[in-house]
Design a protein around this motif. Sequence first.
Motif, PDB file in Angstrom:
ATOM      1  N   VAL A  41       0.865  -1.176   0.000  1.00  0.00           N
ATOM      2  CA  VAL A  41       0.000   0.000   0.000  1.00  0.00           C
ATOM      3  C   VAL A  41       0.904   1.229   0.000  1.00  0.00           C
ATOM      4  O   VAL A  41       1.731   1.391   0.896  1.00  0.00           O
ATOM      5  CB  VAL A  41      -0.931   0.018   1.230  1.00  0.00           C
ATOM      6  CG1 VAL A  41      -1.827   1.233   1.192  1.00  0.00           C
ATOM      7  CG2 VAL A  41      -1.750  -1.252   1.289  1.00  0.00           C
ATOM      8  N   ILE A  42       0.763   2.100  -1.018  1.00  0.00           N
ATOM      9  CA  ILE A  42       1.581   3.299  -1.150  1.00  0.00           C
ATOM     10  C   ILE A  42       0.647   4.502  -1.176  1.00  0.00           C
ATOM     11  O   ILE A  42      -0.303   4.539  -1.966  1.00  0.00           O
ATOM     12  CB  ILE A  42       2.434   3.264  -2.429  1.00  0.00           C
ATOM     13  CG1 ILE A  42       3.320   2.025  -2.440  1.00  0.00           C
ATOM     14  CG2 ILE A  42       3.271   4.518  -2.547  1.00  0.00           C
ATOM     15  CD1 ILE A  42       4.004   1.774  -3.750  1.00  0.00           C
ATOM     16  N   VAL A  43       0.916   5.479  -0.313  1.00  0.00           N
ATOM     17  CA  VAL A  43       0.117   6.703  -0.260  1.00  0.00           C
ATOM     18  C   VAL A  43       0.960   7.826  -0.848  1.00  0.00           C
ATOM     19  O   VAL A  43       2.063   8.094  -0.375  1.00  0.00           O
ATOM     20  CB  VAL A  43      -0.290   7.033   1.192  1.00  0.00           C
ATOM     21  CG1 VAL A  43      -1.139   8.286   1.224  1.00  0.00           C
ATOM     22  CG2 VAL A  43      -1.035   5.871   1.806  1.00  0.00           C
ATOM     23  N   ALA A  76      -2.721  -1.778   5.157  1.00  0.00           N
ATOM     24  CA  ALA A  76      -3.458  -0.573   4.780  1.00  0.00           C
ATOM     25  C   ALA A  76      -3.625   0.365   5.969  1.00  0.00           C
ATOM     26  O   ALA A  76      -3.468   1.582   5.842  1.00  0.00           O
ATOM     27  CB  ALA A  76      -4.823  -0.956   4.213  1.00  0.00           C
ATOM     28  N   ALA A  77      -3.925  -0.189   7.134  1.00  0.00           N
ATOM     29  CA  ALA A  77      -4.096   0.649   8.327  1.00  0.00           C
ATOM     30  C   ALA A  77      -2.791   1.330   8.712  1.00  0.00           C
ATOM     31  O   ALA A  77      -2.788   2.504   9.112  1.00  0.00           O
ATOM     32  CB  ALA A  77      -4.613  -0.201   9.479  1.00  0.00           C
ATOM     33  N   LEU A 100      -8.088 -11.716  -3.490  1.00  0.00           N
ATOM     34  CA  LEU A 100      -9.131 -11.313  -2.540  1.00  0.00           C
ATOM     35  C   LEU A 100      -8.644 -10.250  -1.565  1.00  0.00           C
ATOM     36  O   LEU A 100      -9.459  -9.598  -0.914  1.00  0.00           O
ATOM     37  CB  LEU A 100      -9.602 -12.535  -1.738  1.00  0.00           C
ATOM     38  CG  LEU A 100     -10.389 -13.583  -2.501  1.00  0.00           C
ATOM     39  CD1 LEU A 100     -10.620 -14.797  -1.631  1.00  0.00           C
ATOM     40  CD2 LEU A 100     -11.712 -13.011  -2.960  1.00  0.00           C
ATOM     41  N   GLU A 101      -7.337 -10.082  -1.471  1.00  0.00           N
ATOM     42  CA  GLU A 101      -6.799  -9.098  -0.525  1.00  0.00           C
ATOM     43  C   GLU A 101      -7.176  -7.684  -0.924  1.00  0.00           C
ATOM     44  O   GLU A 101      -7.167  -6.788  -0.094  1.00  0.00           O
ATOM     45  CB  GLU A 101      -5.278  -9.223  -0.464  1.00  0.00           C
ATOM     46  CG  GLU A 101      -4.824 -10.568   0.033  1.00  0.00           C
ATOM     47  CD  GLU A 101      -3.393 -10.849  -0.354  1.00  0.00           C
ATOM     48  OE1 GLU A 101      -2.686  -9.926  -0.751  1.00  0.00           O
ATOM     49  OE2 GLU A 101      -2.997 -12.015  -0.246  1.00  0.00           O
ATOM     50  N   GLY A 107     -11.730  -2.432   2.384  1.00  0.00           N
ATOM     51  CA  GLY A 107     -12.526  -2.335   3.610  1.00  0.00           C
ATOM     52  C   GLY A 107     -11.789  -1.618   4.720  1.00  0.00           C
ATOM     53  O   GLY A 107     -12.370  -0.812   5.456  1.00  0.00           O
ATOM     54  N   ALA A 108     -10.487  -1.869   4.842  1.00  0.00           N
ATOM     55  CA  ALA A 108      -9.691  -1.190   5.867  1.00  0.00           C
ATOM     56  C   ALA A 108      -9.565   0.297   5.563  1.00  0.00           C
ATOM     57  O   ALA A 108      -9.582   1.125   6.483  1.00  0.00           O
ATOM     58  CB  ALA A 108      -8.309  -1.831   5.959  1.00  0.00           C
TER      59      ALA A 108
END
Length: 138
Positions: A41-43, A76-77, A100-101, A107-108
Motif C-alpha cells: 500500500v503506497i500513499v 493498509a491501516a 481477494l486481498e 474495507g480497511a
Amino acid sequence: MAKAIPKISSRRNGRISSRKGARRIPKVVIHVQASFNNTIVIVTDVQGRVVSWSSAGTSGFKGTRRGTQFAAQTAAANAIRTVVDQGMQRAEVMIKGPDLERDATLGAIRRSGILLTFVRDVTPMPHNGCRPPKKRRV
C-alpha cells in the motif's frame, strides 16, 4: 602556498526543518498492489510524491501469512495512520492485482474514516499479448 577555500553552507543559519511534520496534505492517492504473496500500500500526494507506504511484510507478517486478508488490512491501516495525522480528508484509490486481498484492503481504507472520491481498478489486462507457456505433461 594554496589559498583556503571558504566553506559555503547550503542551509541558512544551520537550521534544519522537518518536512514530514510541516506538510499538510488534504488530498492523496492510495495505490494498492495485491498479489498472491504480499500486499503493498503506497500513499502519494496528487503530484505522485510518496508520503507513506507499508506492506504485509513490513507489518510483521512472514512467509505464507503475508498473503492473508488480515495482513492486507494491517498494511493498509499502517500506511494510512501516518497520513491522517497530516490532515488528509479525501483520497482516491487505485487497486491493482488479482486477489481477494484487494477487498480486505479496501474495507480497511473505508473504515479509516476518510472520504473516498473514487476507486479505480488499474489491473493490467493483456489483449492477447504474450504466448502462454506450453501445457504440462505429467
